[in-house]
Design a protein around this motif. Sequence first.
Motif, PDB file in Angstrom:
ATOM      1  N   LEU A 118       0.813  -1.210   0.000  1.00  0.00           N
ATOM      2  CA  LEU A 118       0.000   0.000   0.000  1.00  0.00           C
ATOM      3  C   LEU A 118       0.855   1.271   0.000  1.00  0.00           C
ATOM      4  O   LEU A 118       1.692   1.457   0.885  1.00  0.00           O
ATOM      5  CB  LEU A 118      -0.890  -0.004   1.248  1.00  0.00           C
ATOM      6  N   PRO A 119       0.689   2.152  -0.969  1.00  0.00           N
ATOM      7  CA  PRO A 119       1.370   3.460  -0.886  1.00  0.00           C
ATOM      8  C   PRO A 119       0.817   4.234   0.317  1.00  0.00           C
ATOM      9  O   PRO A 119      -0.398   4.413   0.439  1.00  0.00           O
ATOM     10  CB  PRO A 119       0.979   4.130  -2.210  1.00  0.00           C
ATOM     11  N   LEU A 120       1.711   4.673   1.184  1.00  0.00           N
ATOM     12  CA  LEU A 120       1.257   5.342   2.399  1.00  0.00           C
ATOM     13  C   LEU A 120       0.720   6.737   2.065  1.00  0.00           C
ATOM     14  O   LEU A 120       1.338   7.489   1.315  1.00  0.00           O
ATOM     15  CB  LEU A 120       2.398   5.444   3.409  1.00  0.00           C
ATOM     16  N   PRO A 121      -0.428   7.085   2.620  1.00  0.00           N
ATOM     17  CA  PRO A 121      -0.996   8.404   2.357  1.00  0.00           C
ATOM     18  C   PRO A 121      -0.310   9.481   3.193  1.00  0.00           C
ATOM     19  O   PRO A 121       0.442   9.185   4.128  1.00  0.00           O
ATOM     20  CB  PRO A 121      -2.452   8.230   2.793  1.00  0.00           C
ATOM     21  N   ARG A 122      -0.601  10.718   2.876  1.00  0.00           N
ATOM     22  CA  ARG A 122      -0.073  11.827   3.685  1.00  0.00           C
ATOM     23  C   ARG A 122      -0.708  11.830   5.064  1.00  0.00           C
ATOM     24  O   ARG A 122      -0.089  12.256   6.044  1.00  0.00           O
ATOM     25  CB  ARG A 122      -0.328  13.162   2.989  1.00  0.00           C
ATOM     26  N   GLY A 123      -1.934  11.374   5.139  1.00  0.00           N
ATOM     27  CA  GLY A 123      -2.640  11.357   6.413  1.00  0.00           C
ATOM     28  C   GLY A 123      -2.597   9.987   7.075  1.00  0.00           C
ATOM     29  O   GLY A 123      -1.613   9.257   6.988  1.00  0.00           O
ATOM     30  N   ALA A 124      -3.692   9.636   7.725  1.00  0.00           N
ATOM     31  CA  ALA A 124      -3.773   8.398   8.489  1.00  0.00           C
ATOM     32  C   ALA A 124      -4.448   7.294   7.670  1.00  0.00           C
ATOM     33  O   ALA A 124      -5.111   7.547   6.664  1.00  0.00           O
ATOM     34  CB  ALA A 124      -4.548   8.637   9.781  1.00  0.00           C
ATOM     35  N   ILE A 125      -4.267   6.066   8.134  1.00  0.00           N
ATOM     36  CA  ILE A 125      -4.936   4.903   7.557  1.00  0.00           C
ATOM     37  C   ILE A 125      -5.924   4.371   8.580  1.00  0.00           C
ATOM     38  O   ILE A 125      -5.566   4.152   9.749  1.00  0.00           O
ATOM     39  CB  ILE A 125      -3.920   3.805   7.188  1.00  0.00           C
ATOM     40  N   LEU A 126      -7.157   4.148   8.149  1.00  0.00           N
ATOM     41  CA  LEU A 126      -8.180   3.583   9.019  1.00  0.00           C
ATOM     42  C   LEU A 126      -8.555   2.197   8.496  1.00  0.00           C
ATOM     43  O   LEU A 126      -8.994   2.056   7.354  1.00  0.00           O
ATOM     44  CB  LEU A 126      -9.420   4.472   9.063  1.00  0.00           C
ATOM     45  N   LEU A 127      -8.374   1.184   9.339  1.00  0.00           N
ATOM     46  CA  LEU A 127      -8.783  -0.173   8.998  1.00  0.00           C
ATOM     47  C   LEU A 127     -10.189  -0.407   9.542  1.00  0.00           C
ATOM     48  O   LEU A 127     -10.402  -0.402  10.763  1.00  0.00           O
ATOM     49  CB  LEU A 127      -7.822  -1.196   9.605  1.00  0.00           C
ATOM     50  N   GLY A 145       5.792   2.802   9.243  1.00  0.00           N
ATOM     51  CA  GLY A 145       5.751   4.204   9.632  1.00  0.00           C
ATOM     52  C   GLY A 145       4.409   4.879   9.438  1.00  0.00           C
ATOM     53  O   GLY A 145       4.307   6.109   9.591  1.00  0.00           O
ATOM     54  N   ALA A 146       3.384   4.127   9.112  1.00  0.00           N
ATOM     55  CA  ALA A 146       2.060   4.718   8.907  1.00  0.00           C
ATOM     56  C   ALA A 146       1.396   5.037  10.241  1.00  0.00           C
ATOM     57  O   ALA A 146       1.654   4.388  11.260  1.00  0.00           O
ATOM     58  CB  ALA A 146       1.181   3.765   8.111  1.00  0.00           C
ATOM     59  N   THR A 147       0.548   6.042  10.215  1.00  0.00           N
ATOM     60  CA  THR A 147      -0.341   6.318  11.336  1.00  0.00           C
ATOM     61  C   THR A 147      -1.608   5.492  11.117  1.00  0.00           C
ATOM     62  O   THR A 147      -2.340   5.703  10.148  1.00  0.00           O
ATOM     63  CB  THR A 147      -0.702   7.803  11.406  1.00  0.00           C
ATOM     64  N   VAL A 148      -1.828   4.504  11.985  1.00  0.00           N
ATOM     65  CA  VAL A 148      -2.877   3.512  11.749  1.00  0.00           C
ATOM     66  C   VAL A 148      -3.924   3.564  12.852  1.00  0.00           C
ATOM     67  O   VAL A 148      -3.596   3.571  14.044  1.00  0.00           O
ATOM     68  CB  VAL A 148      -2.287   2.089  11.681  1.00  0.00           C
ATOM     69  N   GLY A 149      -5.173   3.601  12.438  1.00  0.00           N
ATOM     70  CA  GLY A 149      -6.288   3.453  13.357  1.00  0.00           C
ATOM     71  C   GLY A 149      -7.133   2.262  12.936  1.00  0.00           C
ATOM     72  O   GLY A 149      -7.131   1.873  11.767  1.00  0.00           O
ATOM     73  N   GLU A 150      -7.820   1.656  13.879  1.00  0.00           N
ATOM     74  CA  GLU A 150      -8.691   0.530  13.570  1.00  0.00           C
ATOM     75  C   GLU A 150     -10.056   0.764  14.192  1.00  0.00           C
ATOM     76  O   GLU A 150     -10.171   1.326  15.281  1.00  0.00           O
ATOM     77  CB  GLU A 150      -8.089  -0.782  14.089  1.00  0.00           C
ATOM     78  N   VAL A 151     -11.099   0.322  13.495  1.00  0.00           N
ATOM     79  CA  VAL A 151     -12.456   0.452  14.002  1.00  0.00           C
ATOM     80  C   VAL A 151     -13.240  -0.789  13.597  1.00  0.00           C
ATOM     81  O   VAL A 151     -13.087  -1.297  12.491  1.00  0.00           O
ATOM     82  CB  VAL A 151     -13.136   1.745  13.483  1.00  0.00           C
TER      83      VAL A 151
END
Length: 238
Positions: A118-127, A145-151
């Motif tokens: 996955l190309p990392l976005p400028r912002g966060a990743i939400l799973l 190095g991604a900022t990752v959130g999960e819901v």
Amino acid sequence: MPSEPAVVLTRPRGENARLAARLAARGIASHEIPCVEVRPLDDPSPLREALRVLTGDDLLVITSRAGARAVATVLGGGPCAAPVAAIGPGTASACRDAGLRVTFVPSIANGAALAAELPLPRGAILLARSDRAATEPGEILARRGATVGEVVAYRTTAVAPREPVPAGAVVVFASPSAVDGFALSGADLAVAVAIGASTAARVRAALGVAARVAGPDDDEIAGAVAALVREPDAVAGR
């Protein structure tokens, strides 16, 4: 000449049509015996809020058709600001049907490949995932190095099959929950196809069988089933 073994599909009722069609195109009949139920959240507000704060710089990751439908339900016909990464073609199709903008599908339809490619976005990743989803994709993304959130977008519940499973059947499991549901029946398992490594591990732990692993794409699953059905020594008792 011995007849081909039964092929049993254990996803929730109504979730097996595409795979059944892929199998039928290969001349293989299948039977739907659900071993898991997908249930909506009692309180969808955490999912709704997590989607609401996404921006165009963020990325929403969806790893199942059930997840796509759950997100669409919470959005209620409204847009999602973030683009979507889908785990495979089937999930991508469900996302597009839900009005979501899919910008990435990995070369191999599994969570580890998605997280690695996955190309990392400028912002966060939400799973957006089930309550029993594997943790590996989030861990890989965090190491990158991604900022990752999960819901949690939906819940899966194991249910015992409501009819006997034919002896010697090739059984297709799409989740550990389905394995647990099958185990409630006490039926013997001859041969299994497991979607993903975590499901295969659950098959071995709960049922004592080494499953053939496939990705979530229906064509790949059908290919794995066809290989087992037509291998002379693949199914016990043939």
